[in-house]
Design a protein around this motif. Structure first.
Motif, PDB file in Angstrom:
ATOM      1  N   ALA A  24       0.848  -1.191   0.000  1.00  0.00           N
ATOM      2  CA  ALA A  24       0.000   0.000   0.000  1.00  0.00           C
ATOM      3  C   ALA A  24       0.883   1.240   0.000  1.00  0.00           C
ATOM      4  O   ALA A  24       1.834   1.330   0.788  1.00  0.00           O
ATOM      5  CB  ALA A  24      -0.908   0.011   1.214  1.00  0.00           C
ATOM      6  N   ILE A  28      -0.387   7.488   3.988  1.00  0.00           N
ATOM      7  CA  ILE A  28      -1.031   6.606   4.959  1.00  0.00           C
ATOM      8  C   ILE A  28      -0.496   6.861   6.349  1.00  0.00           C
ATOM      9  O   ILE A  28       0.719   6.870   6.557  1.00  0.00           O
ATOM     10  CB  ILE A  28      -0.815   5.133   4.564  1.00  0.00           C
ATOM     11  CG1 ILE A  28      -1.429   4.844   3.197  1.00  0.00           C
ATOM     12  CG2 ILE A  28      -1.415   4.201   5.625  1.00  0.00           C
ATOM     13  CD1 ILE A  28      -1.041   3.503   2.619  1.00  0.00           C
ATOM     14  N   SER A  30      -2.034   4.975   9.107  1.00  0.00           N
ATOM     15  CA  SER A  30      -2.072   3.615   9.638  1.00  0.00           C
ATOM     16  C   SER A  30      -3.100   2.797   8.861  1.00  0.00           C
ATOM     17  O   SER A  30      -3.991   3.346   8.210  1.00  0.00           O
ATOM     18  CB  SER A  30      -2.424   3.614  11.122  1.00  0.00           C
ATOM     19  OG  SER A  30      -3.743   4.085  11.326  1.00  0.00           O
ATOM     20  N   ILE A  31      -2.968   1.480   8.946  1.00  0.00           N
ATOM     21  CA  ILE A  31      -3.921   0.552   8.341  1.00  0.00           C
ATOM     22  C   ILE A  31      -4.316  -0.464   9.399  1.00  0.00           C
ATOM     23  O   ILE A  31      -3.442  -1.132   9.963  1.00  0.00           O
ATOM     24  CB  ILE A  31      -3.329  -0.175   7.123  1.00  0.00           C
ATOM     25  CG1 ILE A  31      -2.848   0.833   6.075  1.00  0.00           C
ATOM     26  CG2 ILE A  31      -4.363  -1.114   6.519  1.00  0.00           C
ATOM     27  CD1 ILE A  31      -2.131   0.179   4.889  1.00  0.00           C
ATOM     28  N   ASN A  32      -5.604  -0.623   9.637  1.00  0.00           N
ATOM     29  CA  ASN A  32      -6.049  -1.570  10.648  1.00  0.00           C
ATOM     30  C   ASN A  32      -5.912  -3.008  10.145  1.00  0.00           C
ATOM     31  O   ASN A  32      -5.139  -3.786  10.673  1.00  0.00           O
ATOM     32  CB  ASN A  32      -7.495  -1.294  11.045  1.00  0.00           C
ATOM     33  CG  ASN A  32      -7.967  -2.227  12.149  1.00  0.00           C
ATOM     34  OD1 ASN A  32      -7.158  -2.740  12.924  1.00  0.00           O
ATOM     35  ND2 ASN A  32      -9.252  -2.466  12.213  1.00  0.00           N
ATOM     36  N   MET A  34      -5.424  -5.745   6.828  1.00  0.00           N
ATOM     37  CA  MET A  34      -5.080  -6.033   5.430  1.00  0.00           C
ATOM     38  C   MET A  34      -5.405  -7.488   5.158  1.00  0.00           C
ATOM     39  O   MET A  34      -5.326  -8.333   6.069  1.00  0.00           O
ATOM     40  CB  MET A  34      -3.600  -5.751   5.158  1.00  0.00           C
ATOM     41  CG  MET A  34      -3.198  -4.309   5.391  1.00  0.00           C
ATOM     42  SD  MET A  34      -1.502  -3.950   4.871  1.00  0.00           S
ATOM     43  CE  MET A  34      -1.719  -3.840   3.087  1.00  0.00           C
ATOM     44  N   ASN A  73       4.288  -3.953   8.957  1.00  0.00           N
ATOM     45  CA  ASN A  73       3.602  -2.685   9.205  1.00  0.00           C
ATOM     46  C   ASN A  73       4.433  -1.480   8.767  1.00  0.00           C
ATOM     47  O   ASN A  73       3.890  -0.482   8.309  1.00  0.00           O
ATOM     48  CB  ASN A  73       3.246  -2.555  10.677  1.00  0.00           C
ATOM     49  CG  ASN A  73       2.163  -3.537  11.095  1.00  0.00           C
ATOM     50  OD1 ASN A  73       1.295  -3.893  10.298  1.00  0.00           O
ATOM     51  ND2 ASN A  73       2.219  -3.988  12.339  1.00  0.00           N
ATOM     52  N   ASN A  76       3.803  -1.203   5.150  1.00  0.00           N
ATOM     53  CA  ASN A  76       2.395  -1.280   4.732  1.00  0.00           C
ATOM     54  C   ASN A  76       2.201  -2.372   3.680  1.00  0.00           C
ATOM     55  O   ASN A  76       1.538  -2.172   2.657  1.00  0.00           O
ATOM     56  CB  ASN A  76       1.897   0.072   4.191  1.00  0.00           C
ATOM     57  CG  ASN A  76       1.725   1.105   5.283  1.00  0.00           C
ATOM     58  OD1 ASN A  76       1.353   0.785   6.414  1.00  0.00           O
ATOM     59  ND2 ASN A  76       2.022   2.358   4.973  1.00  0.00           N
ATOM     60  N   ALA A  97      -7.311  -3.341   1.946  1.00  0.00           N
ATOM     61  CA  ALA A  97      -6.845  -2.603   3.129  1.00  0.00           C
ATOM     62  C   ALA A  97      -8.049  -1.900   3.726  1.00  0.00           C
ATOM     63  O   ALA A  97      -8.729  -1.130   3.043  1.00  0.00           O
ATOM     64  CB  ALA A  97      -5.773  -1.596   2.752  1.00  0.00           C
ATOM     65  N   ASP A  98      -8.336  -2.196   4.985  1.00  0.00           N
ATOM     66  CA  ASP A  98      -9.515  -1.664   5.649  1.00  0.00           C
ATOM     67  C   ASP A  98      -9.122  -0.893   6.903  1.00  0.00           C
ATOM     68  O   ASP A  98      -8.098  -1.223   7.525  1.00  0.00           O
ATOM     69  CB  ASP A  98     -10.455  -2.808   6.017  1.00  0.00           C
ATOM     70  CG  ASP A  98     -11.842  -2.318   6.361  1.00  0.00           C
ATOM     71  OD1 ASP A  98     -12.592  -3.066   7.010  1.00  0.00           O
ATOM     72  OD2 ASP A  98     -12.191  -1.185   5.989  1.00  0.00           O
ATOM     73  N   VAL A 100      -8.207   2.256   6.901  1.00  0.00           N
ATOM     74  CA  VAL A 100      -7.032   3.032   6.518  1.00  0.00           C
ATOM     75  C   VAL A 100      -7.219   4.479   6.975  1.00  0.00           C
ATOM     76  O   VAL A 100      -8.228   5.107   6.659  1.00  0.00           O
ATOM     77  CB  VAL A 100      -6.807   2.992   5.001  1.00  0.00           C
ATOM     78  CG1 VAL A 100      -5.589   3.831   4.620  1.00  0.00           C
ATOM     79  CG2 VAL A 100      -6.654   1.565   4.518  1.00  0.00           C
ATOM     80  N   ARG A 109     -12.005   6.697   8.397  1.00  0.00           N
ATOM     81  CA  ARG A 109     -11.500   5.363   8.067  1.00  0.00           C
ATOM     82  C   ARG A 109     -11.914   5.034   6.640  1.00  0.00           C
ATOM     83  O   ARG A 109     -13.076   5.203   6.269  1.00  0.00           O
ATOM     84  CB  ARG A 109     -12.049   4.313   9.034  1.00  0.00           C
ATOM     85  CG  ARG A 109     -11.758   4.604  10.499  1.00  0.00           C
ATOM     86  CD  ARG A 109     -10.273   4.521  10.806  1.00  0.00           C
ATOM     87  NE  ARG A 109      -9.994   4.736  12.219  1.00  0.00           N
ATOM     88  CZ  ARG A 109      -9.675   5.902  12.754  1.00  0.00           C
ATOM     89  NH1 ARG A 109      -9.625   6.990  11.979  1.00  0.00           N
ATOM     90  NH2 ARG A 109      -9.423   5.999  14.041  1.00  0.00           N
TER      91      ARG A 109
END
Length: 123
Positions: A24, A28, A30-32, A34, A73, A76, A97-98, A100, A109
């Protein structure tokens, strides 16, 4: 704003292995979660595997014990190690990716999908 770029798909014989990657990029924060999904009969897409930022994993029943999901992480990036592949694993695999959070909007988000990478299992 955010792009998901998948790689690693291809043609493999039954019983073989492949490793998918999804990176990704963008602004960004952060990404919760993937993960990976693939089309299935009667469904738009079925769960293959997901992994949270903390490393909690979830697998679809059809891939448990054969596929392993992991992520970096700092980069990403999410990976899917696929072993003992079967012809029924043939599909386009989509990265997701959710949760985000973008640097420009810390309160929102977002969710994103990659373009997909083809996996073909055939002799």
């Amino acid at each position: 704003q955010v792009q998901l770029v998948e790689s690693g798909g291809g043609l493999v014989q039954p019983g073989g292995s492949l490793r998918l990657s999804c990176a990704a990029s963008g602004s960004i924060f952060s990404i919760n979660t993937m993960g990976w999904y693939r089309p299935a009969p009667g469904k738009q897409r079925e769960l293959v595997a997901t992994i949270t930022f903390a490393g909690r994993t979830n697998y679809g029943d059809s891939v448990k014990g054969r596929f392993t999901i992991s992520r970096d992480n700092a980069k990403n990036t999410v990976y899917l190690q696929m072993n003992s592949l079967k012809p029924e694993d043939t599909a386009v695999y989509y990265c997701n990716a959710d949760g985000v959070v973008l640097a420009s909007d810390l309160l929102r988000r977002n969710a994103y999908w990659g373009q997909g990478t083809q996996v073909t299992v055939s002799s």
